[in-house]
Design a protein around this motif. Structure first.
Motif, PDB file in Angstrom:
ATOM      1  N   ALA A 158      38.971  12.278   8.463  1.00 33.99           N
ATOM      2  CA  ALA A 158      38.545  12.320   7.057  1.00 33.99           C
ATOM      3  C   ALA A 158      39.423  13.289   6.288  1.00 33.99           C
ATOM      4  N   GLY A 159      39.528  13.082   4.964  1.00 36.63           N
ATOM      5  CA  GLY A 159      40.311  13.965   4.128  1.00 36.63           C
ATOM      6  C   GLY A 159      39.653  14.187   2.794  1.00 36.63           C
ATOM      7  N   ILE A 160      40.021  15.297   2.134  1.00 40.55           N
ATOM      8  CA  ILE A 160      39.459  15.616   0.829  1.00 40.55           C
ATOM      9  C   ILE A 160      40.468  16.430   0.035  1.00 40.55           C
ATOM     10  N   ARG A 161      40.529  16.193  -1.255  1.00 40.67           N
ATOM     11  CA  ARG A 161      41.372  16.988  -2.141  1.00 40.67           C
ATOM     12  C   ARG A 161      40.577  18.197  -2.627  1.00 40.67           C
ATOM     13  N   TRP A 162      41.193  19.401  -2.560  1.00 37.84           N
ATOM     14  CA  TRP A 162      40.512  20.576  -3.107  1.00 37.84           C
ATOM     15  C   TRP A 162      40.199  20.362  -4.589  1.00 37.84           C
ATOM     16  N   THR A 163      41.170  19.821  -5.303  1.00 35.59           N
ATOM     17  CA  THR A 163      40.981  19.595  -6.737  1.00 35.59           C
ATOM     18  C   THR A 163      40.432  18.177  -6.951  1.00 35.59           C
ATOM     19  N   GLY A 164      39.259  18.118  -7.526  1.00 37.60           N
ATOM     20  CA  GLY A 164      38.652  16.814  -7.792  1.00 37.60           C
ATOM     21  C   GLY A 164      37.687  16.369  -6.710  1.00 37.60           C
ATOM     22  N   GLY A 165      37.980  16.720  -5.472  1.00 36.49           N
ATOM     23  CA  GLY A 165      37.058  16.416  -4.383  1.00 36.49           C
ATOM     24  C   GLY A 165      37.042  14.982  -3.913  1.00 36.49           C
ATOM     25  N   SER A 166      38.047  14.180  -4.263  1.00 36.52           N
ATOM     26  CA  SER A 166      38.057  12.799  -3.783  1.00 36.52           C
ATOM     27  C   SER A 166      38.215  12.789  -2.269  1.00 36.52           C
ATOM     28  N   THR A 167      37.567  11.827  -1.633  1.00 37.42           N
ATOM     29  CA  THR A 167      37.515  11.775  -0.173  1.00 37.42           C
ATOM     30  C   THR A 167      38.040  10.453   0.361  1.00 37.42           C
ATOM     31  N   PHE A 168      38.437  10.460   1.628  1.00 39.10           N
ATOM     32  CA  PHE A 168      38.876   9.232   2.285  1.00 39.10           C
ATOM     33  C   PHE A 168      38.610   9.379   3.777  1.00 39.10           C
ATOM     34  N   TYR A 169      38.350   8.251   4.430  1.00 35.64           N
ATOM     35  CA  TYR A 169      37.853   8.256   5.810  1.00 35.64           C
ATOM     36  C   TYR A 169      38.544   7.208   6.669  1.00 35.64           C
ATOM     37  N   ALA A 170      38.577   7.496   7.952  1.00 33.39           N
ATOM     38  CA  ALA A 170      38.952   6.470   8.920  1.00 33.39           C
ATOM     39  C   ALA A 170      37.815   5.461   9.010  1.00 33.39           C
ATOM     40  N   ASP A 171      38.160   4.211   9.263  1.00 32.42           N
ATOM     41  CA  ASP A 171      37.138   3.162   9.339  1.00 32.42           C
ATOM     42  C   ASP A 171      36.096   3.456  10.412  1.00 32.42           C
ATOM     43  N   SER A 172      36.510   4.115  11.475  1.00 31.92           N
ATOM     44  CA  SER A 172      35.624   4.352  12.610  1.00 31.92           C
ATOM     45  C   SER A 172      34.477   5.309  12.293  1.00 31.92           C
ATOM     46  N   VAL A 173      34.600   6.076  11.206  1.00 38.23           N
ATOM     47  CA  VAL A 173      33.565   7.061  10.885  1.00 38.23           C
ATOM     48  C   VAL A 173      32.904   6.812   9.533  1.00 38.23           C
ATOM     49  N   LYS A 174      33.373   5.830   8.785  1.00 36.51           N
ATOM     50  CA  LYS A 174      32.787   5.548   7.475  1.00 36.51           C
ATOM     51  C   LYS A 174      31.300   5.255   7.600  1.00 36.51           C
ATOM     52  N   GLY A 175      30.522   5.868   6.715  1.00 36.45           N
ATOM     53  CA  GLY A 175      29.076   5.681   6.739  1.00 36.45           C
ATOM     54  C   GLY A 175      28.353   6.613   7.679  1.00 36.45           C
ATOM     55  N   ARG A 176      29.080   7.290   8.562  1.00 35.70           N
ATOM     56  CA  ARG A 176      28.461   8.232   9.506  1.00 35.70           C
ATOM     57  C   ARG A 176      28.875   9.678   9.236  1.00 35.70           C
ATOM     58  N   PHE A 177      30.123   9.881   8.851  1.00 37.65           N
ATOM     59  CA  PHE A 177      30.651  11.224   8.616  1.00 37.65           C
ATOM     60  C   PHE A 177      30.840  11.444   7.116  1.00 37.65           C
ATOM     61  N   THR A 178      30.664  12.695   6.694  1.00 36.55           N
ATOM     62  CA  THR A 178      30.889  13.063   5.303  1.00 36.55           C
ATOM     63  C   THR A 178      31.692  14.352   5.247  1.00 36.55           C
ATOM     64  N   ILE A 179      32.802  14.317   4.531  1.00 30.90           N
ATOM     65  CA  ILE A 179      33.603  15.516   4.332  1.00 30.90           C
ATOM     66  C   ILE A 179      33.271  16.078   2.956  1.00 30.90           C
ATOM     67  N   SER A 180      33.202  17.400   2.877  1.00 31.62           N
ATOM     68  CA  SER A 180      32.911  18.061   1.608  1.00 31.62           C
ATOM     69  C   SER A 180      33.585  19.417   1.600  1.00 31.62           C
ATOM     70  N   ARG A 181      33.606  20.054   0.419  1.00 34.71           N
ATOM     71  CA  ARG A 181      34.183  21.395   0.359  1.00 34.71           C
ATOM     72  C   ARG A 181      33.375  22.262  -0.573  1.00 34.71           C
ATOM     73  N   ASP A 182      33.434  23.563  -0.292  1.00 33.01           N
ATOM     74  CA  ASP A 182      32.808  24.570  -1.119  1.00 33.01           C
ATOM     75  C   ASP A 182      33.936  25.454  -1.643  1.00 33.01           C
ATOM     76  N   ASN A 183      34.287  25.262  -2.898  1.00 30.97           N
ATOM     77  CA  ASN A 183      35.428  25.992  -3.448  1.00 30.97           C
ATOM     78  C   ASN A 183      35.203  27.502  -3.449  1.00 30.97           C
ATOM     79  N   ALA A 184      33.974  27.909  -3.706  1.00 32.93           N
ATOM     80  CA  ALA A 184      33.690  29.347  -3.777  1.00 32.93           C
ATOM     81  C   ALA A 184      33.872  30.022  -2.427  1.00 32.93           C
ATOM     82  N   LYS A 185      33.616  29.278  -1.357  1.00 33.36           N
ATOM     83  CA  LYS A 185      33.719  29.841  -0.011  1.00 33.36           C
ATOM     84  C   LYS A 185      35.026  29.460   0.668  1.00 33.36           C
ATOM     85  N   ASN A 186      35.857  28.656  -0.004  1.00 34.76           N
ATOM     86  CA  ASN A 186      37.103  28.176   0.608  1.00 34.76           C
ATOM     87  C   ASN A 186      36.835  27.546   1.969  1.00 34.76           C
TER      88      ASN A 186
END
Length: 128
Positions: A49-77
């Motif tokens: 999985a991947g995520i952009r720090w700016t904007g937070g757009s995400t992308f996933y491998a097909d094998s984990v879509k719907g099961r895994f979620t990537i996220s970020r907390d900018n304040a905590k880096n």
């Protein structure tokens, strides 16, 4: 320079959940894409999985879509990987990585070639 430290791995039964964390340190983190990769015994490392720090757009491998979620907390880096409905085939060492943003298309960032910084990895084991 970016330093990455993963945590949160462990042992879980199939169907269970785990949340991985990746604490990032460095300058201009907003100029990076953050990714999670994994490597199972005897296999090549693969994108999860991947995520952009700016904007937070995400992308996933097909094998984990719907099961895994990537996220970020900018304040905590910190970047997270919430893993639900885990399967034995999810067993692997999970790595956090950072790639300088050079391309607008996320398609490049499915490849580890474009990632410059890596954490030490954290083991996830899913029993059947």
């Amino acid at each position: 320079q970016v330093q990455l430290v993963e945590s949160g791995g462990g042992f879980v039964q199939a169907g269970g959940s785990l949340r991985l964390s990746c604490a990032a340190a460095g300058n201009n983190l907003s100029n990076y894409i953050m990714g999670w990769f994994r490597q199972a015994p005897g296999k090549e490392r693969e994108f999860v999985a991947g995520i952009r720090w700016t904007g937070g757009s995400t992308f996933y491998a097909d094998s984990v879509k719907g099961r895994f979620t990537i996220s970020r907390d900018n304040a905590k880096n910190t970047v997270y990987l919430q893993m639900n409905s885990l399967k034995p085939e999810d067993t692997a060492v999970y790595y956090c990585a950072a790639a300088p943003v050079r391309y607008s298309s996320a398609s490049y960032y499915y490849r580890e070639y474009f990632y410059s910084y890596w954490g030490q990895g954290t083991q996830v084991t899913v029993s059947s």
